[in-house]
Design a protein around this motif. Structure first.
Motif, short mmCIF file in Angstrom:
data_model
loop_
_atom_site.label_atom_id
_atom_site.label_comp_id
_atom_site.label_asym_id
_atom_site.label_seq_id
_atom_site.Cartn_x
_atom_site.Cartn_y
_atom_site.Cartn_z
N GLY A 127 0.78 -1.23 0.00
CA GLY A 127 0.00 0.00 0.00
C GLY A 127 0.81 1.28 0.00
N LYS A 128 2.10 1.17 -0.30
CA LYS A 128 2.91 2.39 -0.33
C LYS A 128 2.42 3.31 -1.43
CE LYS A 128 7.59 4.20 -0.19
NZ LYS A 128 9.04 3.95 -0.19
N GLY A 129 2.06 4.52 -1.08
CA GLY A 129 1.46 5.47 -2.00
C GLY A 129 0.05 5.85 -1.61
N VAL A 130 -0.61 4.99 -0.83
CA VAL A 130 -1.99 5.26 -0.44
C VAL A 130 -2.08 6.52 0.42
CG1 VAL A 130 -3.96 4.42 0.88
CG2 VAL A 130 -2.74 2.87 -0.65
N ALA A 131 -1.22 6.62 1.43
CA ALA A 131 -1.26 7.79 2.32
C ALA A 131 -1.00 9.07 1.55
CB ALA A 131 -0.25 7.62 3.45
N LEU A 132 -0.10 9.03 0.59
CA LEU A 132 0.17 10.20 -0.23
C LEU A 132 -1.06 10.59 -1.04
CD1 LEU A 132 1.91 12.35 -1.53
CD2 LEU A 132 2.92 10.59 -3.01
N GLY A 133 -1.73 9.60 -1.61
CA GLY A 133 -2.94 9.88 -2.37
C GLY A 133 -4.03 10.48 -1.51
N ILE A 134 -4.15 9.99 -0.27
CA ILE A 134 -5.15 10.54 0.66
C ILE A 134 -4.80 11.99 1.00
CG2 ILE A 134 -6.03 10.36 3.02
CD1 ILE A 134 -5.81 7.32 2.73
N ALA A 135 -3.50 12.27 1.23
CA ALA A 135 -3.09 13.65 1.52
C ALA A 135 -3.47 14.58 0.37
CB ALA A 135 -1.59 13.70 1.78
N ALA A 136 -3.27 14.11 -0.86
CA ALA A 136 -3.64 14.91 -2.03
C ALA A 136 -5.15 15.09 -2.11
CB ALA A 136 -3.11 14.26 -3.30
N GLY A 137 -5.90 14.10 -1.65
CA GLY A 137 -7.35 14.21 -1.67
C GLY A 137 -7.88 15.19 -0.64
N ILE A 138 -7.14 15.37 0.45
CA ILE A 138 -7.53 16.33 1.48
C ILE A 138 -7.22 17.75 1.03
CG2 ILE A 138 -7.09 17.10 3.84
CD1 ILE A 138 -6.43 14.17 4.53
N LYS A 139 -6.04 17.92 0.47
CA LYS A 139 -5.58 19.24 0.05
C LYS A 139 -4.73 19.03 -1.19
CE LYS A 139 -3.47 23.31 2.18
NZ LYS A 139 -2.89 23.82 3.44
N LEU A 140 -5.08 19.63 -2.28
CA LEU A 140 -4.57 19.22 -3.59
C LEU A 140 -3.07 19.37 -3.76
CD1 LEU A 140 -7.40 20.73 -5.83
CD2 LEU A 140 -7.19 18.41 -4.90
N THR A 141 -2.45 20.29 -3.05
CA THR A 141 -1.03 20.56 -3.26
C THR A 141 -0.13 19.33 -3.16
OG1 THR A 141 -1.45 22.73 -2.29
CG2 THR A 141 0.84 22.11 -2.61
N PRO A 142 -0.36 18.39 -2.24
CA PRO A 142 0.51 17.21 -2.16
C PRO A 142 0.53 16.36 -3.42
CG PRO A 142 -0.72 17.46 -0.12
CD PRO A 142 -1.29 18.44 -1.08
N ALA A 143 -0.37 16.62 -4.36
CA ALA A 143 -0.37 15.84 -5.60
C ALA A 143 0.94 15.97 -6.37
CB ALA A 143 -1.55 16.24 -6.49
N ILE A 144 1.71 17.04 -6.11
CA ILE A 144 2.99 17.20 -6.80
C ILE A 144 3.94 16.06 -6.46
CG2 ILE A 144 4.09 18.60 -5.00
CD1 ILE A 144 5.33 20.28 -7.27
N PHE A 145 3.77 15.45 -5.27
CA PHE A 145 4.62 14.33 -4.90
C PHE A 145 4.29 13.08 -5.70
CE2 PHE A 145 5.08 17.08 -1.22
CZ PHE A 145 6.44 17.00 -0.97
N ILE A 146 3.07 13.00 -6.22
CA ILE A 146 2.72 11.89 -7.12
C ILE A 146 3.52 12.03 -8.41
CG2 ILE A 146 0.87 10.73 -8.37
CD1 ILE A 146 -1.08 11.70 -6.26
N ALA A 147 3.59 13.26 -8.92
CA ALA A 147 4.42 13.51 -10.11
C ALA A 147 5.88 13.16 -9.81
CB ALA A 147 4.29 14.97 -10.53
N TYR A 148 6.34 13.48 -8.60
CA TYR A 148 7.71 13.17 -8.21
C TYR A 148 7.97 11.67 -8.29
CZ TYR A 148 11.55 12.20 -4.94
OH TYR A 148 12.69 11.73 -4.36
N LEU A 149 7.04 10.86 -7.83
CA LEU A 149 7.22 9.41 -7.88
C LEU A 149 7.38 8.92 -9.32
CD1 LEU A 149 4.66 8.19 -5.18
CD2 LEU A 149 7.15 8.30 -4.99
N PHE A 150 6.54 9.41 -10.20
CA PHE A 150 6.66 9.00 -11.60
C PHE A 150 7.97 9.45 -12.21
CE2 PHE A 150 1.92 8.72 -11.37
CZ PHE A 150 1.79 7.41 -11.82
N LEU A 151 8.39 10.68 -11.90
CA LEU A 151 9.64 11.20 -12.45
C LEU A 151 10.85 10.42 -11.95
CD1 LEU A 151 8.96 15.04 -12.23
CD2 LEU A 151 9.17 13.66 -14.32
#
Length: 376
Positions: A127-151
């Motif tokens: 489930g690594k990544g789930v907490a990050l996705g939830i953080a982005a769902g609460i407040k959109l700014t953390p979504a940049i870390f999703i891009a970081y993972l892909f990069l």
């Protein structure tokens, strides 16, 4: 703790079936600006009377600060003892972003902990990544870390985080269909709803440029530099020599390019200071710690629209975090490479071990809006 009261009002709107984005609360008329998923999570805040809720947020944020210190040590593979953890937590309370977060009853520390906990887990952890996705769902700014993972080529974690974020959007739409349509089609684009971008509270590129140009709506004058900063920051994060530097480069990029980054959003100063210490940079650590405790932005005239009329020599004092963030991009990618490099965190690290209605005081207490409910 005006922001705490907004969270409570959001939870009450969900529980009572009223318009989530049609209310304002407190004497400063603060609205809800987070996605519907966040409002669903705030429902339990309605179960406590206001004094008990404020006490819960106070104790909870101090506990989260201790957790953030611990996670920062895990990020930089710095061994910690209980006494060290407690001492560092007590010292971190004096950092202006941390102090303001606790004062306003904000959730910045919770979001930073969610992100760092997830990113510092062992590779391949379930489930690594789930907490990050939830953080982005609460407040959109953390979504940049999703891009970081892909990069960084961590496609599986990125997909997991993206799926978790999508799940938060779907849950919000299922439980609050009207509010979801309102948010994603209208409220998301109403950045002026969040607050005035030109006040000294805003420590983003837009705030710096608006104050420097004496223009409350700098438009392309900030949008173009923000876009270039986003591209540069993510490129540097992708090429970072270590995971800690990559994460902090991403955090700095997010804070710089966001239309509004209130001063209390900069709680990422805690892992930054930890990294600088781990890199063997005591003088630089002291200088950065001084910057985050000096509160120079609150020492300047900022009543009414005075933020827009600051002379040139006061501009650096009005935008200390922005200027540091700009300096961090090359610093974390180059000059720190000459110090003791911190590698990716190890799994075995010891677990112990903008709305403004009036004036603000030097501690950042506005007799206008509290800093940052739902601020991007």
């Amino acid at each position: 703790m005006a922001d705490t009261l907004v969270y409570r009002a959001e939870g009450a709107a969900v529980a009572n079936g009223t318009d989530l984005y049609g209310f304002t609360v407190t004497e400063w008329e603060l609205p809800a600006t987070y996605p519907p998923f966040a409002a669903i999570l705030f429902v339990p805040t309605t179960w406590l009377p206001v004094p008990a809720l404020k006490l819960t947020f106070l104790i909870g944020n101090i506990a989260l600060l201790a957790l953030l210190v611990h996670l920062s040590c895990r990020l930089t593979t710095t061994p910690t003892r209980r006494t060290t953890l407690l001492t560092a937590t007590a010292a971190a309370l004096w950092l202006e972003p941390v102090f303001q977060t606790i004062l306003f009853g904000q959730i910045n520390l919770a979001l930073a902990c969610l992100i760092l906990w997830d990113l510092t887990r062992s590779p391949g952890a379930p489930g690594k990544g789930v907490a990050l996705g939830i953080a982005a769902g609460i407040k959109l700014t953390p979504a940049i870390f999703i891009a970081y993972l892909f990069l960084r080529g961590r496609v599986r974690e990125g997909c997991t985080a993206l799926a978790a974020f999508t799940g938060t959007v779907a849950l919000g739409a299922l439980v609050l269909p009207a509010a979801s349509a309102d948010f994603w089609m209208h409220r998301l684009f109403e950045t002026n709803r969040v607050g005035k971008a030109w006040i000294v509270d805003n420590q983003s590129l837009q705030g710096l440029i608006a104050r420097a140009l004496h223009d409350p709506a700098p438009g392309p004058a900030w949008a173009i530099p923000a876009a270039l900063t986003a591209a540069l920051g993510l490129w540097l994060a992708r090429r970072a020599k270590s995971e800690p530097r990559g994460i902090l480069l991403t955090a700095a990029t997010a804070l710089l390019i966001s239309p509004i980054s209130w001063s209390h959003h900069w709680v990422w100063c805690v892992p930054l200071l930890t990294l600088l210490m781990a890199e063997g940079r005591p003088r630089l650590t002291a200088a950065v710690a001084t910057l985050f405790t000096a509160r120079t932005l609150w020492l300047l005239p900022h009543q009414g629209d005075l933020d827009l009329h600051l002379p040139w020599w006061q501009q650096p004092l009005a935008s200390p975090y922005v200027l540091l963030g700009v300096a961090l991009l090359p610093m974390l990618s180059t000059c720190l490479s000459t110090g003791t490099e911190v590698r990716a965190p190890r799994a075995e690290v010891d677990s112990l071990h903008g709305h403004r209605a009036g004036n603000r005081d030097g501690a950042g207490n506005r007799d206008g809006a509290a800093g940052g409910v739902g601020r991007p």
